[in-house]
Write a protein that holds these residues in place. Sequence first.
Motif, PDB file in Angstrom:
ATOM      1  N   GLY A  99      52.658  59.652  39.772  1.00 49.85           N
ATOM      2  CA  GLY A  99      51.534  59.158  40.397  1.00 49.85           C
ATOM      3  C   GLY A  99      52.034  57.882  41.298  1.00 49.85           C
ATOM      4  N   LEU A 100      51.047  57.337  41.827  1.00 47.06           N
ATOM      5  CA  LEU A 100      51.495  56.208  42.640  1.00 47.06           C
ATOM      6  C   LEU A 100      50.484  54.987  41.819  1.00 47.06           C
ATOM      7  CD1 LEU A 100      52.414  54.946  45.551  1.00 47.06           C
ATOM      8  CD2 LEU A 100      49.829  54.765  46.080  1.00 47.06           C
ATOM      9  N   LEU A 101      51.309  53.912  41.366  1.00 46.55           N
ATOM     10  CA  LEU A 101      50.497  52.882  40.667  1.00 46.55           C
ATOM     11  C   LEU A 101      50.022  51.916  41.813  1.00 46.55           C
ATOM     12  CD1 LEU A 101      50.049  51.255  38.009  1.00 46.55           C
ATOM     13  CD2 LEU A 101      52.080  50.118  38.419  1.00 46.55           C
ATOM     14  N   LYS A 102      48.709  51.337  41.661  1.00 45.73           N
ATOM     15  CA  LYS A 102      47.956  50.674  42.464  1.00 45.73           C
ATOM     16  C   LYS A 102      47.690  49.499  41.328  1.00 45.73           C
ATOM     17  CE  LYS A 102      46.593  51.353  46.139  1.00 45.73           C
ATOM     18  NZ  LYS A 102      47.346  50.859  47.202  1.00 45.73           N
ATOM     19  N   VAL A 103      47.805  48.030  42.017  1.00 47.60           N
ATOM     20  CA  VAL A 103      47.605  47.028  41.205  1.00 47.60           C
ATOM     21  C   VAL A 103      46.763  46.047  41.934  1.00 47.60           C
ATOM     22  CG1 VAL A 103      48.464  44.785  39.978  1.00 47.60           C
ATOM     23  CG2 VAL A 103      49.951  46.921  40.016  1.00 47.60           C
ATOM     24  N   ASP A 104      45.572  45.632  41.370  1.00 54.17           N
ATOM     25  CA  ASP A 104      44.770  44.596  41.846  1.00 54.17           C
ATOM     26  C   ASP A 104      45.281  43.293  41.650  1.00 54.17           C
ATOM     27  OD1 ASP A 104      42.199  42.755  42.473  1.00 54.17           O
ATOM     28  OD2 ASP A 104      41.286  44.641  42.725  1.00 54.17           O
ATOM     29  N   ASN A 105      45.904  42.611  42.691  1.00 54.84           N
ATOM     30  CA  ASN A 105      46.405  41.247  42.774  1.00 54.84           C
ATOM     31  C   ASN A 105      45.388  40.126  42.284  1.00 54.84           C
ATOM     32  OD1 ASN A 105      49.147  41.896  42.891  1.00 54.84           O
ATOM     33  ND2 ASN A 105      48.755  42.212  45.221  1.00 54.84           N
ATOM     34  N   GLN A 106      44.191  40.332  42.821  1.00 45.14           N
ATOM     35  CA  GLN A 106      43.195  39.281  42.347  1.00 45.14           C
ATOM     36  C   GLN A 106      42.807  39.135  41.035  1.00 45.14           C
ATOM     37  OE1 GLN A 106      42.705  36.901  44.618  1.00 45.14           O
ATOM     38  NE2 GLN A 106      44.306  37.959  45.815  1.00 45.14           N
ATOM     39  N   GLY A 107      42.526  40.502  40.596  1.00 46.82           N
ATOM     40  CA  GLY A 107      42.174  40.871  39.096  1.00 46.82           C
ATOM     41  C   GLY A 107      43.192  40.426  38.171  1.00 46.82           C
ATOM     42  N   LEU A 108      44.559  40.406  38.735  1.00 44.69           N
ATOM     43  CA  LEU A 108      45.892  40.166  37.772  1.00 44.69           C
ATOM     44  C   LEU A 108      45.805  38.390  37.728  1.00 44.69           C
ATOM     45  CD1 LEU A 108      48.182  41.637  36.402  1.00 44.69           C
ATOM     46  CD2 LEU A 108      49.342  41.131  38.440  1.00 44.69           C
ATOM     47  N   LYS A 109      45.497  38.057  38.573  1.00 49.66           N
ATOM     48  CA  LYS A 109      45.590  36.486  39.025  1.00 49.66           C
ATOM     49  C   LYS A 109      44.514  35.886  38.098  1.00 49.66           C
ATOM     50  CE  LYS A 109      47.957  36.262  43.435  1.00 49.66           C
ATOM     51  NZ  LYS A 109      47.966  35.705  44.889  1.00 49.66           N
ATOM     52  N   ALA A 110      43.379  36.516  38.419  1.00 52.91           N
ATOM     53  CA  ALA A 110      42.255  36.048  37.506  1.00 52.91           C
ATOM     54  C   ALA A 110      42.715  35.716  36.001  1.00 52.91           C
ATOM     55  CB  ALA A 110      40.952  36.823  37.707  1.00 52.91           C
ATOM     56  N   VAL A 111      42.848  36.826  35.593  1.00 54.96           N
ATOM     57  CA  VAL A 111      43.394  36.772  34.099  1.00 54.96           C
ATOM     58  C   VAL A 111      44.427  35.676  33.655  1.00 54.96           C
ATOM     59  CG1 VAL A 111      44.072  38.133  32.167  1.00 54.96           C
ATOM     60  CG2 VAL A 111      42.499  39.234  33.789  1.00 54.96           C
ATOM     61  N   ASN A 112      45.593  36.111  34.439  1.00 58.61           N
ATOM     62  CA  ASN A 112      46.688  35.022  34.211  1.00 58.61           C
ATOM     63  C   ASN A 112      46.583  33.696  34.384  1.00 58.61           C
ATOM     64  OD1 ASN A 112      48.437  37.298  33.218  1.00 58.61           O
ATOM     65  ND2 ASN A 112      48.960  37.902  35.279  1.00 58.61           N
ATOM     66  N   GLY A 113      45.506  33.392  35.446  1.00 53.66           N
ATOM     67  CA  GLY A 113      45.308  31.844  35.522  1.00 53.66           C
ATOM     68  C   GLY A 113      44.567  31.205  34.255  1.00 53.66           C
ATOM     69  N   PHE A 114      44.025  31.989  33.241  1.00 56.60           N
ATOM     70  CA  PHE A 114      43.323  31.386  32.494  1.00 56.60           C
ATOM     71  C   PHE A 114      44.131  30.802  31.159  1.00 56.60           C
ATOM     72  CE2 PHE A 114      39.329  33.058  33.961  1.00 56.60           C
ATOM     73  CZ  PHE A 114      38.393  32.463  33.195  1.00 56.60           C
ATOM     74  N   GLY A 115      45.474  31.225  31.213  1.00 52.32           N
ATOM     75  CA  GLY A 115      45.981  30.568  30.019  1.00 52.32           C
ATOM     76  C   GLY A 115      46.114  31.061  28.864  1.00 52.32           C
ATOM     77  N   GLN A 116      46.688  31.217  28.010  1.00 54.79           N
ATOM     78  CA  GLN A 116      46.945  31.854  26.524  1.00 54.79           C
ATOM     79  C   GLN A 116      46.399  33.366  26.477  1.00 54.79           C
ATOM     80  OE1 GLN A 116      43.774  29.384  24.325  1.00 54.79           O
ATOM     81  NE2 GLN A 116      45.484  27.910  23.591  1.00 54.79           N
ATOM     82  N   MET A 117      46.987  33.812  27.657  1.00 53.46           N
ATOM     83  CA  MET A 117      46.589  35.371  27.790  1.00 53.46           C
ATOM     84  C   MET A 117      47.570  35.903  28.742  1.00 53.46           C
ATOM     85  SD  MET A 117      42.596  35.779  29.119  1.00 53.46           S
ATOM     86  CE  MET A 117      42.356  34.429  28.088  1.00 53.46           C
ATOM     87  N   MET A 118      47.993  36.910  28.886  1.00 52.88           N
ATOM     88  CA  MET A 118      48.699  37.258  30.148  1.00 52.88           C
ATOM     89  C   MET A 118      48.810  38.844  30.254  1.00 52.88           C
ATOM     90  SD  MET A 118      51.539  38.977  28.688  1.00 52.88           S
ATOM     91  CE  MET A 118      52.962  38.723  30.031  1.00 52.88           C
ATOM     92  N   ILE A 119      49.158  39.160  31.480  1.00 51.26           N
ATOM     93  CA  ILE A 119      49.208  40.738  31.937  1.00 51.26           C
ATOM     94  C   ILE A 119      50.448  40.794  32.726  1.00 51.26           C
ATOM     95  CG2 ILE A 119      48.150  42.802  32.943  1.00 51.26           C
ATOM     96  CD1 ILE A 119      45.479  41.554  32.409  1.00 51.26           C
ATOM     97  N   ALA A 120      51.501  41.660  32.437  1.00 51.76           N
ATOM     98  CA  ALA A 120      52.594  41.809  33.351  1.00 51.76           C
ATOM     99  C   ALA A 120      52.782  43.041  33.524  1.00 51.76           C
ATOM    100  CB  ALA A 120      53.840  41.277  32.729  1.00 51.76           C
TER     101      ALA A 120
END
Length: 352
Positions: A99-120
């Motif tokens: 299939g086609l992968l879709k990524v919500d960039n705003q949601g990704l940035k929201a999590v990764n901006g908190f520090g001490q946690m990450m999604i790649a």
Amino acid sequence: MKLIQTTDAEGAVLCHDITRIIKGVSKDAVFRKGHIVTKEDIPVLLSAGKDQLYVWEKEEGMLHENDAAEILCALCRGSHMERSQAKEGKIELTASCDGLLKVDNQGLKAVNGFGQMMIASRHGNFAVKKGDRLAGTRIIPLMIEEERMRQAKECALRATGGRPILELKPFVHKKAGIITTGNEVFYGRIQDTFTPVIREKMREFGTEIIDHVTWNDDDKKVTASILDMVKKGADIVVCTGGMSVDPDDKTPLAIKNTGARVVSYGAPVLPGAMFLLAYLEVKEKGTSRTAAVMGLPGCVMYARRTIFDLILPRVMADDEVTPEELAALGQGGLCLDCPVCTFPNCGFGKGV
């Protein structure tokens, strides 16, 4: 942390790796930091010479890394995705279908901006195969504040509108028509080498070619053929050639005259600047559907990768492309024509 007897360690969380050495065989960690000790682990720990262990004490308001990783996984995981077991604060997601992968960039940035946690994640808007890795989550410390995870979750859900950060859209079986244009092909002056390229690229998605016609540079014939193919059930109509600004290049006019909604004539991608994408609304027996109509420039015939390779997977997943998304392809839209093509494992098409 506190020191406890190994025989009392069931349910405790290890503070550090436990290494076991077997002479001439191995020297490796038998348990990793963060491992939750089970009843079955205790004899193994004792055989490794660990009569006592340093373990974490449960603190009010703190989450173990694996428990926190479950929160990240839930924020990411959409349909058609398999997940690994939590291990050392890590969970991986894989595709359960093509299939086609879709990524919500705003949601990704929201999590990764908190520090001490990450999604790649891998890049969105690209095709993936069943079994492909899609993303990995990780909690950095062994323990993390429950409040921090709550805030990260709220922030991510607010950014995505409550949807998962990742979405996998399965490819849909499509019927397609191909219209080859150009006096030089129609009158037999040159061989048609364009159509075989289109057939091969569509074959990768299991597309059913239901019709193929060749016309001279007559926009009225091309318009009529587009409408006829759609009436016969085509979900996609591809017009090859006639996309430049020469007097004989009339494919854009032919597509426009079908009444289709033109998304863009032109794209910030090389090769493929003269690409046209349109959507034609079709009403049938009280229902309606949308057919994609594409005008392909000559570069698709001879270049290994072009704008067609970026848009076709989205069409195959019923993922409508917007003018804004086409415009965003400018950054990353330059194919470097590498001696050995590694697409899609390269920067081509990976815009902002």
